[in-house]
Enzyme design. Structure first.
Site, PDB file in Angstrom:
ATOM      1  N   ARG A 218       0.792  -1.232   0.000  1.00 20.83           N
ATOM      2  CA  ARG A 218       0.000   0.000   0.000  1.00 20.83           C
ATOM      3  C   ARG A 218       0.825   1.283   0.000  1.00 20.83           C
ATOM      4  NH1 ARG A 218      -4.051   0.846   4.121  1.00 20.83           N
ATOM      5  NH2 ARG A 218      -3.269  -0.820   5.447  1.00 20.83           N
TER       6      ARG A 218
ATOM      7  N   GLU B 203      -6.516 -14.283  15.368  1.00 19.21           N
ATOM      8  CA  GLU B 203      -6.437 -13.337  14.254  1.00 19.21           C
ATOM      9  C   GLU B 203      -7.840 -12.988  13.768  1.00 19.21           C
ATOM     10  OE1 GLU B 203      -3.579 -11.780  13.128  1.00 19.21           O
ATOM     11  OE2 GLU B 203      -2.962 -12.719  14.996  1.00 19.21           O
TER      12      GLU B 203
ATOM     13  N   ASN C  39       1.537   1.790   6.854  1.00 25.32           N
ATOM     14  CA  ASN C  39       1.194   0.965   5.703  1.00 25.32           C
ATOM     15  C   ASN C  39       0.910   1.762   4.449  1.00 25.32           C
ATOM     16  OD1 ASN C  39       1.214  -1.791   6.829  1.00 25.32           O
ATOM     17  ND2 ASN C  39      -0.316  -0.922   8.199  1.00 25.32           N
TER      18      ASN C  39
ATOM     19  N   ASN D 171      34.751  44.865   5.316  1.00 29.33           N
ATOM     20  CA  ASN D 171      33.473  45.151   4.669  1.00 29.33           C
ATOM     21  C   ASN D 171      33.554  44.650   3.234  1.00 29.33           C
ATOM     22  OD1 ASN D 171      31.113  46.293   3.605  1.00 29.33           O
ATOM     23  ND2 ASN D 171      31.160  47.838   5.231  1.00 29.33           N
TER      24      ASN D 171
ATOM     25  N   ALA E 133      28.727  44.592  -2.227  1.00 31.44           N
ATOM     26  CA  ALA E 133      27.694  43.904  -3.003  1.00 31.44           C
ATOM     27  C   ALA E 133      28.256  43.405  -4.328  1.00 31.44           C
ATOM     28  CB  ALA E 133      26.534  44.859  -3.260  1.00 31.44           C
TER      29      ALA E 133
ATOM     30  N   TYR F 133      38.059  28.827  -7.758  1.00 25.61           N
ATOM     31  CA  TYR F 133      38.158  27.556  -8.466  1.00 25.61           C
ATOM     32  C   TYR F 133      38.700  27.813  -9.862  1.00 25.61           C
ATOM     33  CZ  TYR F 133      36.495  22.966 -10.111  1.00 25.61           C
ATOM     34  OH  TYR F 133      36.400  21.693 -10.620  1.00 25.61           O
TER      35      TYR F 133
ATOM     36  N   GLY G  28      35.625  49.539  -6.408  1.00 25.73           N
ATOM     37  CA  GLY G  28      34.519  48.791  -7.015  1.00 25.73           C
ATOM     38  C   GLY G  28      34.856  48.339  -8.420  1.00 25.73           C
TER      39      GLY G  28
HETATM   40  C1  UD1 Z   1       0.148  -9.164  13.189  1.00 25.46           C
HETATM   41  C2  UD1 Z   1      -0.398 -10.071  14.276  1.00 25.46           C
HETATM   42  C3  UD1 Z   1      -1.690  -9.488  14.826  1.00 25.46           C
HETATM   43  C4  UD1 Z   1      -1.463  -8.081  15.328  1.00 25.46           C
HETATM   44  C5  UD1 Z   1      -0.851  -7.220  14.230  1.00 25.46           C
HETATM   45  C6  UD1 Z   1      -0.441  -5.877  14.765  1.00 25.46           C
HETATM   46  C7  UD1 Z   1       0.318 -12.301  13.620  1.00 25.46           C
HETATM   47  C8  UD1 Z   1      -0.099 -13.587  13.049  1.00 25.46           C
HETATM   48  N1  UD1 Z   1      -0.621 -11.371  13.718  1.00 25.46           N
HETATM   49  O1  UD1 Z   1      -0.806  -9.080  12.152  1.00 25.46           O
HETATM   50  O2  UD1 Z   1      -2.165 -10.295  15.884  1.00 25.46           O
HETATM   51  O3  UD1 Z   1      -2.686  -7.514  15.776  1.00 25.46           O
HETATM   52  O4  UD1 Z   1       0.349  -7.844  13.712  1.00 25.46           O
HETATM   53  O5  UD1 Z   1      -0.035  -5.055  13.727  1.00 25.46           O
HETATM   54  O6  UD1 Z   1       1.453 -12.122  13.998  1.00 25.46           O
HETATM   55  N2  UD1 Z   1       6.327  -9.965   8.488  1.00 25.46           N
HETATM   56  C9  UD1 Z   1       7.446 -10.626   8.096  1.00 25.46           C
HETATM   57  N3  UD1 Z   1       7.305 -11.839   7.488  1.00 25.46           N
HETATM   58  C10 UD1 Z   1       6.091 -12.409   7.269  1.00 25.46           C
HETATM   59  C11 UD1 Z   1       4.941 -11.699   7.678  1.00 25.46           C
HETATM   60  C12 UD1 Z   1       5.085 -10.482   8.289  1.00 25.46           C
HETATM   61  O7  UD1 Z   1       8.558 -10.156   8.281  1.00 25.46           O
HETATM   62  O8  UD1 Z   1       6.073 -13.521   6.729  1.00 25.46           O
HETATM   63  C13 UD1 Z   1       6.493  -8.674   9.156  1.00 25.46           C
HETATM   64  C14 UD1 Z   1       5.852  -7.530   8.396  1.00 25.46           C
HETATM   65  O9  UD1 Z   1       6.790  -6.938   7.514  1.00 25.46           O
HETATM   66  C15 UD1 Z   1       5.484  -6.579   9.534  1.00 25.46           C
HETATM   67  C16 UD1 Z   1       5.192  -7.524  10.701  1.00 25.46           C
HETATM   68  O10 UD1 Z   1       5.829  -8.741  10.394  1.00 25.46           O
HETATM   69  O11 UD1 Z   1       6.565  -5.768   9.875  1.00 25.46           O
HETATM   70  C17 UD1 Z   1       3.705  -7.742  10.957  1.00 25.46           C
HETATM   71  O12 UD1 Z   1       3.099  -8.240   9.775  1.00 25.46           O
HETATM   72  P1  UD1 Z   1       1.684  -7.738   9.298  1.00 25.46           P
HETATM   73  O13 UD1 Z   1       1.295  -8.507   8.093  1.00 25.46           O
HETATM   74  O14 UD1 Z   1       1.642  -6.275   9.270  1.00 25.46           O
HETATM   75  O15 UD1 Z   1       0.783  -8.129  10.552  1.00 25.46           O
HETATM   76  P2  UD1 Z   1      -0.407  -9.115  10.585  1.00 25.46           P
HETATM   77  O16 UD1 Z   1       0.040 -10.470  10.217  1.00 25.46           O
HETATM   78  O17 UD1 Z   1      -1.516  -8.526   9.820  1.00 25.46           O
END
Ligand code: UD1
Ligand code: CA
Length: 466
Positions: free
Chosen positions: A17, A159, A232, A386, A389, A396, A432
């Protein structure tokens, strides 16, 4: 002291997004990458290491963040390829984590968490319990819900996509931040599966395993949504930027700094202010900036990497950027409006730099003045000089830079070209319009310009066809 803290920063997600080619965690808040704020927070907690989970854009994220490691905080990277969920993400960090510590899970796109809040979470964890950071949200849609039993103990995180209608009524959500003893985490992560609505390995399932093992699950429930807000979209990024700037402005005002409008200030770095500092609207401060007692900053100034001494006045629309060399402005100096101070500008007390004057890599001693339309580059300017202007230092030659020395009490007239290397002797005057290519003697008047030519009865050329 508690147990050693290892921070795991999740940063493998795509961030669709943002609609940007740049990885999400490298977008900037207050002039720094989102993930850099999270790493700063780890430093303030005295964590021993941070493991960043990378995936999408890893080739850009890793080199951008690696320089943030320091003697206190080791920084390591673990790749998650493909991204199979938050539990799977933390699994990638396990080989880098030691069982004698606590793992603190943070997200690279959640920049405004306060160290105090995480300290409280770590205190609740206390080296032995799973501790979750939770938050009440009027609209919890999309988040993991905290399911509590009748006696209020945490039973599970469900979730949104897996939740029943009744569970979806719960307004307490999981923030995405937890602290957990690493030895317990390791065992629980080994038990994860992806049998859920998203076919992902959920980190949140560790709660279920803790409960099954009879381990207490603690929750630190906070009210400040900004601390756990993720970025996001460009709109959310702008919202968090404003929230952060509001906090910085409040802190400055608490210290006694007078801001014409706290909503029109941007600090992208570290701004230190003495007493009785006034800052007018729309000023931007970047890098390290120090303002001494009684400094006044006019409207619409951009000031980066500079030190402004007591009582100096920076008039509106002035641009100061010291970059790596820095800029310093002496006590009681008057700068601008519309002045430009570049790296290595070192201005003494009571120096005046007026409109459309550019100063680069030059020292100006006490009381020197360049009030209009001028350039001083690679120059040493003595006391009370001083500088007229339209005058410039031609520093350079196309290949090398040379210095111009203007000794004390010299007057340089308007529209002079000082061809460096050249020295103007103390107390001398340059007429000047002179082009000065040779050193001048102290006290002498130097005039170096072409002879005036007049052609009588000269006809101005006419336009063709008239
Ligand atoms: C997660 C939580 C949810 C919580 C929410 C808060 C889980 C399953 N769920 O949701 O309970 O309310 O965060 O924001 O954990 N990321 C990785 N690898 C992956 C997936 C995600 O590195 O495979 C990272 C993303 O880049 C991000 C973070 O983990 O920085 C959270 O991932 P995101 O998809 O935003 O959160 P949710 O899974 O929706
Ligand atoms: Ca997800």
């Amino acid at each position: 002291m508690g147990m050693a803290v290892d921070v795991v920063i999740m940063a493998a997600g795509k961030g669709t997004r943002m609609k940007s080619l740049k990885p999400k965690v490298l977008h900037r808040l207050a002039g720094r990458a989102l993930a850099a704020h999270v790493i700063d927070c780890a430093k303030r907690l005295s964590a021993r290491q941070a493991v960043v989970i990378t995936g999408h854009g890893a080739d850009q994220v890793e080199p951008a963040l690696a320089p943030l490691a320091d003697a206190a905080l080791a920084l390591r990277f673990a790749r998650q390829e493909p991204q199979l969920g938050t539990g799977h993400a933390v699994q990638q960090a396990l080989p880098l984590l030691q069982d004698d510590g606590v793992t603190l899970v943070l997200s690279g796109d959640v920049p405004l968490t306060q160290p105090d809040t995480l300290q409280a979470l770590l205190a609740l964890c206390n080296g032995e319990h799973l501790a979750l950071l939770t938050l009440d949200m009027p609209d919890p849609t999309g988040y993991g819900r905290i399911v509590r039993s009748t006696n209020d103990t945490v039973q599970a995180i469900v979730e949104h996509k897996d939740a029943t209608d009744t569970q979806r009524q719960i307004t307490e959500i999981y923030s995405g931040i937890m602290a957990v003893p690493t030895r317990l985490l390791r065992g629980w992560l080994a038990r994860l599966d992806n049998r859920n609505a998203q076919n992902e390995y959920y980190l949140t399932d560790v709660v279920k395993f803790a409960v099954a093992d009879g381990q207490p699950v603690k929750a630190h429930r906070i009210a400040d949504a900004l601390q756990v807000a993720g970025v996001n979209s460009p709109a959310q990024l702008a919202e968090l930027e404003r929230a952060h700037q509001r906090r910085v402005a409040q802190d400055l005002m608490t210290q006694g700094v007078r801001l014409a409008d706290p909503a029109r200030l941007d600090v992208r770095g570290e701004l230190q202010c003495g007493q009785d500092v006034d800052i007018d609207v729309n000023c931007v401060f970047e890098g390290r900036v120090t303002l001494g007692n009684g400094v006044h900053i006019g409207a619409n100034c951009v000031i980066a990497n500079a030190r402004i001494e007591a009582g100096a006045v920076i008039h509106p629309f002035t641009h100061i950027d010291g970059e790596k060399l820095g800029v310093s402005v002496g006590a009681g100096a008057l700068i601008g409006p519309f002045a430009r101070l570049r790296p290595g500008a070192v201005l003494g007390a009571e120096v005046h730099i007026g409109n459309f004057v550019e100063v680069k890599n030059s020292t100006l001693a006490t009381g020197a003045k360049a009030n209009h339309l001028a350039y001083l580059g690679d120059a040493s300017v003595g006391e009370r000089v001083n500088y007229g202007a339209g005058s410039i230092t031609a520093n350079y030659d196309g290949a090398n830079k040379h210095r111009t020395v203007i000794e004390a009490d010299v007057h340089v007239g308007s529209n002079c070209v000082l061809v460096a290397p050249v020295t103007l002797g103390e107390g001398g005057t340059v007429g000047g319009g002179s082009t000065v290519t040779k050193d001048t003697a102290p006290g002498a008047l130097t005039v170096a310009r072409g002879k005036q030519v007049s052609i009588p009865n000269w006809k101005r050329p006419q336009k063709a066809g008239k």
